[in-house]
Write an enzyme that holds these catalytic residues in place. Structure first.
Site, mmCIF file in Angstrom:
data_model
loop_
_atom_site.group_PDB
_atom_site.id
_atom_site.type_symbol
_atom_site.label_atom_id
_atom_site.label_comp_id
_atom_site.label_asym_id
_atom_site.label_seq_id
_atom_site.Cartn_x
_atom_site.Cartn_y
_atom_site.Cartn_z
ATOM 1 N N ARG A 128 -8.566 7.201 -14.983
ATOM 2 C CA ARG A 128 -7.949 6.752 -13.715
ATOM 3 C C ARG A 128 -6.838 5.732 -13.973
ATOM 4 O O ARG A 128 -6.712 4.728 -13.252
ATOM 5 C CB ARG A 128 -9.000 6.114 -12.791
ATOM 6 C CG ARG A 128 -10.015 7.065 -12.246
ATOM 7 C CD ARG A 128 -9.360 8.111 -11.331
ATOM 8 N NE ARG A 128 -10.373 8.844 -10.605
ATOM 9 C CZ ARG A 128 -11.072 9.852 -11.108
ATOM 10 N NH1 ARG A 128 -10.843 10.274 -12.337
ATOM 11 N NH2 ARG A 128 -11.977 10.461 -10.377
ATOM 12 N N SER B 95 -13.261 7.565 -4.004
ATOM 13 C CA SER B 95 -13.965 6.511 -4.743
ATOM 14 C C SER B 95 -13.236 5.189 -4.577
ATOM 15 O O SER B 95 -12.047 5.091 -4.890
ATOM 16 C CB SER B 95 -14.001 6.846 -6.236
ATOM 17 O OG SER B 95 -14.645 8.071 -6.454
ATOM 18 N N GLU C 145 -10.689 1.141 -7.595
ATOM 19 C CA GLU C 145 -9.887 2.307 -7.991
ATOM 20 C C GLU C 145 -8.714 2.452 -7.030
ATOM 21 O O GLU C 145 -7.629 2.862 -7.421
ATOM 22 C CB GLU C 145 -10.787 3.548 -7.956
ATOM 23 C CG GLU C 145 -10.300 4.676 -8.809
ATOM 24 C CD GLU C 145 -10.019 5.910 -8.012
ATOM 25 O OE1 GLU C 145 -8.876 6.045 -7.524
ATOM 26 O OE2 GLU C 145 -10.916 6.756 -7.892
HETATM 27 N N1 EPU Z 1 -25.100 8.640 -7.976
HETATM 28 C C1 EPU Z 1 -26.080 7.832 -7.434
HETATM 29 N N2 EPU Z 1 -26.230 7.801 -6.077
HETATM 30 C C2 EPU Z 1 -25.458 8.563 -5.259
HETATM 31 C C3 EPU Z 1 -24.459 9.391 -5.806
HETATM 32 C C4 EPU Z 1 -24.296 9.404 -7.179
HETATM 33 O O1 EPU Z 1 -26.812 7.146 -8.126
HETATM 34 O O2 EPU Z 1 -25.679 8.485 -4.050
HETATM 35 C C5 EPU Z 1 -24.933 8.633 -9.455
HETATM 36 C C6 EPU Z 1 -25.756 9.731 -10.084
HETATM 37 O O3 EPU Z 1 -26.261 9.230 -11.284
HETATM 38 C C7 EPU Z 1 -24.742 10.819 -10.370
HETATM 39 C C8 EPU Z 1 -23.553 9.967 -10.714
HETATM 40 O O4 EPU Z 1 -23.595 8.884 -9.786
HETATM 41 O O5 EPU Z 1 -25.119 11.630 -11.434
HETATM 42 C C9 EPU Z 1 -22.220 10.688 -10.623
HETATM 43 O O6 EPU Z 1 -21.978 11.116 -9.311
HETATM 44 P P1 EPU Z 1 -20.783 12.135 -8.992
HETATM 45 O O7 EPU Z 1 -20.880 13.348 -9.826
HETATM 46 O O8 EPU Z 1 -20.717 12.296 -7.502
HETATM 47 O O9 EPU Z 1 -19.478 11.403 -9.508
HETATM 48 P P2 EPU Z 1 -18.961 9.894 -9.442
HETATM 49 O O10 EPU Z 1 -19.010 9.325 -10.800
HETATM 50 O O11 EPU Z 1 -19.621 9.130 -8.352
HETATM 51 C C10 EPU Z 1 -16.524 10.661 -10.052
HETATM 52 C C11 EPU Z 1 -15.141 10.432 -9.538
HETATM 53 C C12 EPU Z 1 -14.885 11.261 -8.301
HETATM 54 C C13 EPU Z 1 -15.083 12.734 -8.648
HETATM 55 C C14 EPU Z 1 -16.510 12.927 -9.187
HETATM 56 C C15 EPU Z 1 -16.748 14.330 -9.692
HETATM 57 C C16 EPU Z 1 -14.572 8.147 -10.227
HETATM 58 C C17 EPU Z 1 -14.309 6.752 -9.770
HETATM 59 N N3 EPU Z 1 -14.947 9.013 -9.270
HETATM 60 O O12 EPU Z 1 -17.408 10.171 -9.048
HETATM 61 O O13 EPU Z 1 -13.530 11.094 -7.926
HETATM 62 O O14 EPU Z 1 -14.891 13.558 -7.513
HETATM 63 O O15 EPU Z 1 -16.711 12.040 -10.318
HETATM 64 O O16 EPU Z 1 -16.051 14.552 -10.878
HETATM 65 O O17 EPU Z 1 -14.421 8.446 -11.407
HETATM 66 C C18 EPU Z 1 -12.071 9.759 -6.606
HETATM 67 O O18 EPU Z 1 -11.573 9.354 -7.653
HETATM 68 O O19 EPU Z 1 -11.640 9.367 -5.477
HETATM 69 C C19 EPU Z 1 -13.207 10.677 -6.657
HETATM 70 C C20 EPU Z 1 -13.841 11.075 -5.553
#
Ligand code: EPU
Length: 337
Positions: A164, A238, A333
């Site tokens: 990012r 995010s 972010e």
């Molecule tokens: N999780 C929780 N609680 C929740 C949701 C998620 O504990 O309610 C934890 C879980 O461990 C899960 C992990 O978070 O396995 C990852 O969740 P997710 O796959 O939804 O991804 P994220 O890390 O929360 C990142 C990006 C998103 C992107 C997703 C999918 C960043 C800051 N965010 O989110 O990007 O869509 O991965 O690849 O890296 C954005 O940048 O605006 C964005 C939405």
């Protein structure tokens, strides 16, 4: 070029925050952009470049000359037997470009389906999702130097892409305006379906075999379930980055919180900010007109009538609680303006 004053930016930021720009104009090509930059200089007001407004938090009225980039066009500029190089105007909506690529059978951006925002903003923070980042398909970009109006190009290496991150958020912040981006896409797509539920969702949706359409539909399905639609509920995706911590720190925390997820990266262990925020008790919490999304706590939302300064305070309070509980610093972010 039409210049408006005291223009509400409500329609131009996905949080739907009603702050004003001192000056506002839209530009459709490089020439208009240069004219707008000149007009800002003449008025002695700093220029502020606006893309899709999907990654900003407006915390006040902007004493700036806001230039909304509307540069359009999706054109093949080079082609060989395996690849196609596509030049895309910075003002194109990212997801519409993804749709265009999929309809033409070009692989590479299907995992980035439904990311809000414009093409010009995509390299700024090296947008990424479901195992793919823009740097994987990036060839080069064109930009206008703000100070003298010259046109320059940047290779992927020049952009200094990170998680990012790019030079446009760091040492070159506010120096250039990205006008066009060239992507190298695959005529024989190699699918990346290893992240999370992508494979499972393709089966669930009944696609007989994997394809770029199937991956895109699966990702649209996953994102729509978890992430609020900004046209319905104001948000900027995010709000925080996922923090990257040292292996020592990770093992210390893991001893106390055995459920803590962690993903190895070259920089350290990436831990989900969503998990830290949820464990700190913030998931689904509401402060009147604003709050923390119930399905994805990494996303802050404006239920309507919320204020940018309150969202900022909410984000600081969450980060403080996470730091007190885990000793991990959350970084935003979204860009705070
Ligand atoms: N999780 C929780 N609680 C929740 C949701 C998620 O504990 O309610 C934890 C879980 O461990 C899960 C992990 O978070 O396995 C990852 O969740 P997710 O796959 O939804 O991804 P994220 O890390 O929360 C990142 C990006 C998103 C992107 C997703 C999918 C960043 C800051 N965010 O989110 O990007 O869509 O991965 O690849 O890296 C954005 O940048 O605006 C964005 C939405």
């Amino acid at each position: 070029m039409q210049i408006e004053t005291n223009k509400s930016l409500r329609q131009f930021n996905t949080f739907g925050l009603d702050h004003q720009a001192a000056f506002f104009t839209e530009v459709a090509d490089e020439k208009e952009l240069m004219e707008a930059l000149q007009a800002a200089r003449k008025a002695e007001v700093p220029a502020f470049i606006l893309g899709g407004g999907s990654n900003i938090l407006l915390t006040r009225d902007l004493p700036y000359f806001v230039i909304k980039i509307n540069i359009k066009g999706i054109n093949i500029v080079r082609e060989d037997s395996r690849h196609v190089w596509v030049k895309v105007g910075a003002g194109e909506i990212w997801h519409e470009f993804v749709g265009h690529a999929i309809r033409h059978g070009w692989g590479g951006v299907e995992n980035l389906s439904l990311i809000p925002g414009t093409v010009g903003a995509s390299p700024m923070q090296n947008i990424g999702a479901y195992g793919v980042e823009i740097k994987d398909v990036f060839d080069h970009l064109e930009a206008v130097v703000r100070e003298d109006g010259n046109l320059v190009t940047f290779s992927g290496e020049d952009c200094g892409f990170g998680y990012r991150d790019s030079i446009f958020k760091q040492k070159s912040k506010d120096k250039y305006v990205i006008t066009r981006v060239v992507f190298r896409l695959d005529k024989f797509p190699v699918l990346n379906t290893t992240y999370g539920d992508v494979e499972f969702t393709m089966h669930e949706l009944g696609f007989p075999e994997p394809s770029i359409e199937a991956v895109s539909e699966a990702i649209i399905h996953i994102r729509s379930k978890k992430l609020p639609d900004p046209t319905v509920l104001g948000n900027a995706g995010s709000f925080f980055k996922n923090p990257v911590i040292s292996p020592e720190k990770f093992h210390q925390l893991k001893a106390i919180y055995p459920q803590l997820p962690g993903f190895d990266t070259p920089e350290g262990i990436k831990v989900p900010a969503a998990w830290l925020i949820e464990q700190s008790g913030w998931k689904g919490k509401r402060w009147g007109t604003i709050g923390v999304h119930a399905q994805q706590p990494l996303v802050l939302v404006n239920y309507g009538g919320g204020k940018g300064e309150d969202l900022l305070l909410l984000s600081k309070t969450i980060a403080k609680d996470v730091f007190e509980k885990f000793g991990v610093k959350l970084q935003t972010e979204v860009n705070l303006v």
